[in-house]
Scaffold this active site. Sequence first.
Site, short mmCIF file in Angstrom:
data_model
loop_
_atom_site.label_atom_id
_atom_site.label_comp_id
_atom_site.label_asym_id
_atom_site.label_seq_id
_atom_site.Cartn_x
_atom_site.Cartn_y
_atom_site.Cartn_z
N SER A 185 0.79 -1.12 -0.01
CA SER A 185 -0.16 0.04 -0.01
C SER A 185 0.97 1.16 -0.19
O SER A 185 0.38 2.40 -0.38
CB SER A 185 -0.79 0.12 1.23
OG SER A 185 -0.23 0.05 2.25
N ASP A 222 -8.55 7.03 -29.04
CA ASP A 222 -8.59 6.50 -27.86
C ASP A 222 -9.95 6.92 -26.98
O ASP A 222 -10.03 8.08 -26.68
CB ASP A 222 -7.32 7.13 -26.89
CG ASP A 222 -7.45 6.42 -25.75
OD1 ASP A 222 -7.91 5.52 -24.99
OD2 ASP A 222 -6.43 7.03 -24.87
N HIS A 253 -5.02 4.22 -27.57
CA HIS A 253 -4.42 4.55 -26.25
C HIS A 253 -3.01 4.22 -26.19
O HIS A 253 -2.18 5.04 -25.82
CB HIS A 253 -5.32 3.73 -25.19
CG HIS A 253 -4.93 4.26 -23.88
ND1 HIS A 253 -5.49 5.32 -23.25
CD2 HIS A 253 -4.33 3.62 -22.96
CE1 HIS A 253 -5.11 5.63 -22.28
NE2 HIS A 253 -4.35 4.37 -21.56
#
Length: 430
Positions: A101, A349, A401
């Site tokens: 995390s 995209d 993309h």
Amino acid sequence: MAAGCKHHVLSGRCTEQPKPGNNGGAKGGFRREASRAAKGPGCSSIGYGEAEELGPFSPQKGSKPKLKLNKYSWNKAANLLFLESPVGVGFSYSNTSSDISELGHYVPQLAKFILDGNKIASKEDQIKLKGFMIGNALLDDETDQKGMVEYAWDHAVISDRVYNDLKKNCDFSKKNLTTECNNALTQYFADYRLIDIYNLYAPICIENQTKTHRRNTQPPVIDGVSPRLFSRFEGWLKRPSAGYDPCASDYTDTYMNRLDVQAALHASVTKLPYPWTHCNNNITSWSDSPSSILPTIKELIAKGLRVWIFRLFTSPSSVLPLMLAKPHFLYVSQTTDHDCIDTDSGDNDGRIPVTSTRYTLRKLRLKTVQEWTAWYTSSQVGGWTIQYEGLMFVTVRGAGHQVPTTKPRQALQLIKHFLAGKKLPDAPPS
């Protein structure tokens, strides 16, 4: 190794010092004589960036995939380093779940960190950062999400009803969804599920629809990542098809799980109990993702950096190069630049469309230096540029993309001109 390969390629891992109470971990990476690249959060820089976009070679289809050379590899313009980061992505790992995390920062934040560090570093230790280039950049939650809706309607992906429901019920400047907005976004992503959101006019991989044993190639659902509203939907997490062969990720998956390949890469040396995957669901939260990176970009532009923005593959984050004074080229997870050029490439995209970037750049209120101008690849229009004070915005005509995958020649032309500090040609050769 691909036949005829003359690239100098290094691969290894960096072991991190353990903190009190844990046993450490490792980050893996490829070195192509050395620019730096990272993807995240949650997805592999090696699996996507190196193997399927801009690296020297990529896996081919077959029961035992081999490699094919990429004649438009970016290591023809710069040294490349693909880094698996944060911990938990690709071959990188941690023995302590809490490490996962502690996530990384966006590229503009990294550029700012470098500049701030230069203030206290000795002259010998200063990093002579000249600029950076941003691809597929998520820059501002409000305008990014607004532009995605506008683009989908303008390109006949969603109906008038869905478009009007989204406009009426969704406030993209807020973090929380109303029930009405949730329903409208559910329909929005249902329409996109039928096609490739990353490249509207490309085919989808039919093989993917029949494989029930596929490993995870989807970016994980990550709490706190931008954009705050769209990222809560499964449709946002759809992985990109890989350019002209929408099934290329299957070949990469098979290749990276070969024991001989892992041995050659010095990867999985601790015999991880799970297979290599493009994306890792262990990363479930992201605590340092701002809703807008524009204040940082403004600060960097004010300090004289050069910025380009264009589209590459992104998980929930983007990848971009930071350019150093010597021919080093830093590819780091997501974001901004120093010596700014803003290059938004693929105009096919739908994931982070041109419309979104236009709305976002409008917020910066930069002075226009050169108006909308076509640039050329040989005798054909490669896209358009608009130059602002401190920032360049570039589109790539017909690209999706993943610009280096769908328009590899134009992508290599972009990076070469960026590193050389030259404008793209505004007229065909005479």
